[in-house]
Each structure stands twice: as C-alpha cells, then as structure tokens.
Motif scaffolding. Structure first.
Motif, PDB file in Angstrom:
ATOM      1  N   ASN A 178       0.811  -1.219   0.000  1.00  0.00           N
ATOM      2  CA  ASN A 178       0.000   0.000   0.000  1.00  0.00           C
ATOM      3  C   ASN A 178       0.852   1.280   0.000  1.00  0.00           C
ATOM      4  O   ASN A 178       0.657   2.177   0.838  1.00  0.00           O
ATOM      5  CB  ASN A 178      -0.949   0.007   1.203  1.00  0.00           C
ATOM      6  N   PRO A 179       1.778   1.435  -0.943  1.00  0.00           N
ATOM      7  CA  PRO A 179       2.570   2.679  -0.988  1.00  0.00           C
ATOM      8  C   PRO A 179       1.761   3.828  -1.556  1.00  0.00           C
ATOM      9  O   PRO A 179       0.784   3.638  -2.285  1.00  0.00           O
ATOM     10  CB  PRO A 179       3.722   2.306  -1.927  1.00  0.00           C
ATOM     11  N   ASP A 180       2.188   5.036  -1.243  1.00  0.00           N
ATOM     12  CA  ASP A 180       1.590   6.232  -1.832  1.00  0.00           C
ATOM     13  C   ASP A 180       2.216   6.540  -3.190  1.00  0.00           C
ATOM     14  O   ASP A 180       1.553   7.054  -4.085  1.00  0.00           O
ATOM     15  CB  ASP A 180       1.790   7.435  -0.903  1.00  0.00           C
ATOM     16  N   ILE A 181       3.507   6.224  -3.308  1.00  0.00           N
ATOM     17  CA  ILE A 181       4.254   6.483  -4.545  1.00  0.00           C
ATOM     18  C   ILE A 181       5.028   5.235  -4.921  1.00  0.00           C
ATOM     19  O   ILE A 181       5.616   4.570  -4.063  1.00  0.00           O
ATOM     20  CB  ILE A 181       5.227   7.671  -4.366  1.00  0.00           C
ATOM     21  N   LEU A 182       5.044   4.906  -6.213  1.00  0.00           N
ATOM     22  CA  LEU A 182       5.786   3.748  -6.729  1.00  0.00           C
ATOM     23  C   LEU A 182       6.903   4.229  -7.645  1.00  0.00           C
ATOM     24  O   LEU A 182       6.656   5.030  -8.555  1.00  0.00           O
ATOM     25  CB  LEU A 182       4.866   2.832  -7.539  1.00  0.00           C
ATOM     26  N   LEU A 183       8.106   3.742  -7.418  1.00  0.00           N
ATOM     27  CA  LEU A 183       9.237   4.000  -8.302  1.00  0.00           C
ATOM     28  C   LEU A 183       9.570   2.683  -8.985  1.00  0.00           C
ATOM     29  O   LEU A 183      10.042   1.751  -8.336  1.00  0.00           O
ATOM     30  CB  LEU A 183      10.443   4.520  -7.520  1.00  0.00           C
ATOM     31  N   LEU A 184       9.314   2.599 -10.274  1.00  0.00           N
ATOM     32  CA  LEU A 184       9.443   1.324 -10.988  1.00  0.00           C
ATOM     33  C   LEU A 184      10.575   1.372 -12.008  1.00  0.00           C
ATOM     34  O   LEU A 184      10.832   2.402 -12.625  1.00  0.00           O
ATOM     35  CB  LEU A 184       8.127   0.985 -11.699  1.00  0.00           C
ATOM     36  N   GLN A 185      11.204   0.211 -12.171  1.00  0.00           N
ATOM     37  CA  GLN A 185      12.235   0.041 -13.196  1.00  0.00           C
ATOM     38  C   GLN A 185      11.932  -1.223 -14.017  1.00  0.00           C
ATOM     39  O   GLN A 185      11.238  -2.117 -13.554  1.00  0.00           O
ATOM     40  CB  GLN A 185      13.633  -0.082 -12.559  1.00  0.00           C
ATOM     41  N   GLU A 186      12.476  -1.229 -15.221  1.00  0.00           N
ATOM     42  CA  GLU A 186      12.275  -2.335 -16.173  1.00  0.00           C
ATOM     43  C   GLU A 186      10.807  -2.534 -16.539  1.00  0.00           C
ATOM     44  O   GLU A 186      10.318  -3.661 -16.628  1.00  0.00           O
ATOM     45  CB  GLU A 186      12.909  -3.647 -15.665  1.00  0.00           C
TER      46      GLU A 186
END
Length: 300
Positions: free
Chosen positions: A76-84
């Motif tokens: 349940n994060p507020d912000i997602l930092l995604l790679q690939e």
C-alpha cells in the motif's frame, strides 16, 4: 516604572514576563505543523510485463501484472518507483490491477533502444514530472536516464527520482574492461543526477526542499568487484542518507543469489532533508529483485 512600583511590583512584572515567554513558545509550537508521512516503494519488475526480453502472450502478461499488483496491495505505498517496465500501457495496467487503490501514471520514460523504462506512479497528482536521458561523457555513454516527479505532501514539496543504473552485464570482450566501463557509466550517471538536483530543481522549483532517490543502482559496498566504485559514496558525500546504512547484509538483500551471483543489495533509497524510516524488503518471486518500501517523514 518597575522600580517605582517597589519590589512586589517587580516580582509581579517578572512573573508576567515569564508567562508571556511560555505562551510565546506554546503558540510557536501550535504554529509548527507536524511532519507528514509518505510511503514509497521502489521495485525493479524485471522486463515487466513480459517477464523477459521477448514479448509474451497477453495471458502471461496479465498473470505477471496481477502477481505484482497483489504484492503492492499488501504494501500500500503512496508512490511507486518502478524500473524495467516496458511502456506507459504496462504501467497503466498495473495501476488498474491494484484496485481498489487508485494509482496514476505520473511519468513513464521512453528512452531509446530498450523495453526497460523507468516510471513513477502515485495515488496523488504530481505538480510536474518528466524523464531525461543521461548524457554521454567522452566514451562513457550511460543507458537510460532519470524519471522525476514533484509532489506536494501536506504543505511540503518533495522531488522524487526513479533510477535504474547500468547493469553488470558483460557481453563481449575483456570482462575486466567491461566491468570497469559499467562502473564508470554508473558513476557518470550519479554525477549528472546531482547536477540535475542542483542546476534544475533548485533553480526552477526552489520550493522543493526534500529529495528522495530510489531504484536499482546495481552496485554495493559488499562485493570486491565494486571496491573502488564511487557511485554510492558520491551520494552520501553530498549529504544524502542511505536507508540501509549500518545494516548487515542479511537484513538488506534486495537481489537474491542467482546464476552464480551472490545475495546482493542493489536497490536503495537515498534522502536529503527528509527522514527515512526503516526499510521493508518483501521477498517475492514476481521479479529477480525484491521491492523495497520506506515510510518517509517530510517536514512542513
């Protein structure tokens, strides 16, 4: 005037003065807003949503998306930092799959030459967001680039970066030479990142005080092959706090051993003018990397 009123008057006036000072501090405390918390997860999703460099069927993509969404529902994060991640569409499908939580695709890069893009998703709208490719420095040409978003959390403004630095893949030629070049590409990228914070963010958006950098750095201080690398030290020397500082390797494995490579810490959060909470690493088979989550306090 105090002397003319006599000693009793002096005591009375001093008492009023003390009360006034106490009230002044009390009002100052009332006017000082408590810090707010934002939960951020950084995750390299490994060729998302196909699972490899080759395109997969829609059914397999859907399974991969749902498996990642199930993990994120728990975190349940507020912000997602995604790679690939492959592209904007893959990010949007993931955001929808995490329902009933609602995530907007704040930014998804479109760097040339690959299906490994970087993205930021969030529950709240961003004030601004963009992606920027790294620049070549002489013969050093780092792949990909940075994804950035500006958020207002309470009354505070924060800048958030998603990074995926050069891998340790050796494809041809001399392994030692290629490894040295991979390290240089990461070091050059981090120098450009700090220049971006200083020259772009501090100039164009001076209201941003807190900076958070998260993602896959592909390096650590544990393995001999990275002994001379400056990537992580460049950030800590610039007063960025490392979320894993002081933790033993057993408590910060984000890339479990595979294909002859040992357990490693490759995924990090660094923060400046924010307070990093204890990292949460979630073991999962969805990707070859584990998601890293952190509750971050932002002053107002």
């Amino acid at each position: 005037m105090l002397v003319r009123h006599g000693a009793g008057g002096v005591r009375y006036s001093m008492r009023n003065l003390c009360v006034g000072i106490v009230l002044l501090f009390a009002f100052a405390e009332l006017g000082r807003a408590d810090p707010v918390r934002v939960r951020i997860t950084a995750w390299n999703l490994q060729w998302f949503p196909d699972g490899s460099a080759k395109a997969s069927t829609l059914e397999k993509q859907t399974q991969h998306i749902q498996a990642a969404a199930d993990v994120l529902k728990t975190l349940n994060p507020d912000i997602l930092l995604l790679q690939e991640v492959r592209d904007y569409d893959a990010c949007a499908r993931l955001g929808e799959a995490v329902a009933p939580q609602k995530y907007q695709v704040t930014i998804c890069s479109a760097f040339k030459g690959g299906r490994q893009q970087e993205a930021i998703l969030a529950k709240m709208p961003a004030q601004a967001a963009w992606a920027e490719a790294w620049k070549s420095t002489g013969s050093v040409d780092p792949p990909r680039g940075l994804a950035f978003a500006w958020f207002k959390i309470g009354n505070a403004s924060i800048g958030v970066y998603s990074l995926h630095l050069k891998s340790n893949l050796v494809t041809k030629g001399n392994p030692e030479t290629e490894t040295a070049m991979n390290i240089q590409k990461r070091e050059v990228a981090v120098q450009q990142l700090l220049a971006h914070v200083h020259d772009v963010i501090a100039t164009a958006i001076p209201s941003i005080k807190g900076i958070i950098i998260g993602g896959d750095f592909n390096t650590n201080h544990d393995q001999a092959m990275f002994a001379a690398e400056k990537t992580l030290n460049t950030l800590t020397d610039a007063a960025y706090a490392n979320v894993f500082e002081g933790l033993p390797l057993s408590q910060r494995i984000t890339h479990p051993a595979n294909h002859g490579f040992p357990d490693a810490t490759f995924d990090y959060f660094f923060g400046k003018e924010v307070k990093l909470g204890s990292p949460i690493i979630t073991p999962t088979k969805v990707s070859d990397h584990f998601p890293v989550t952190c509750d971050i306090e932002v002053g107002q």
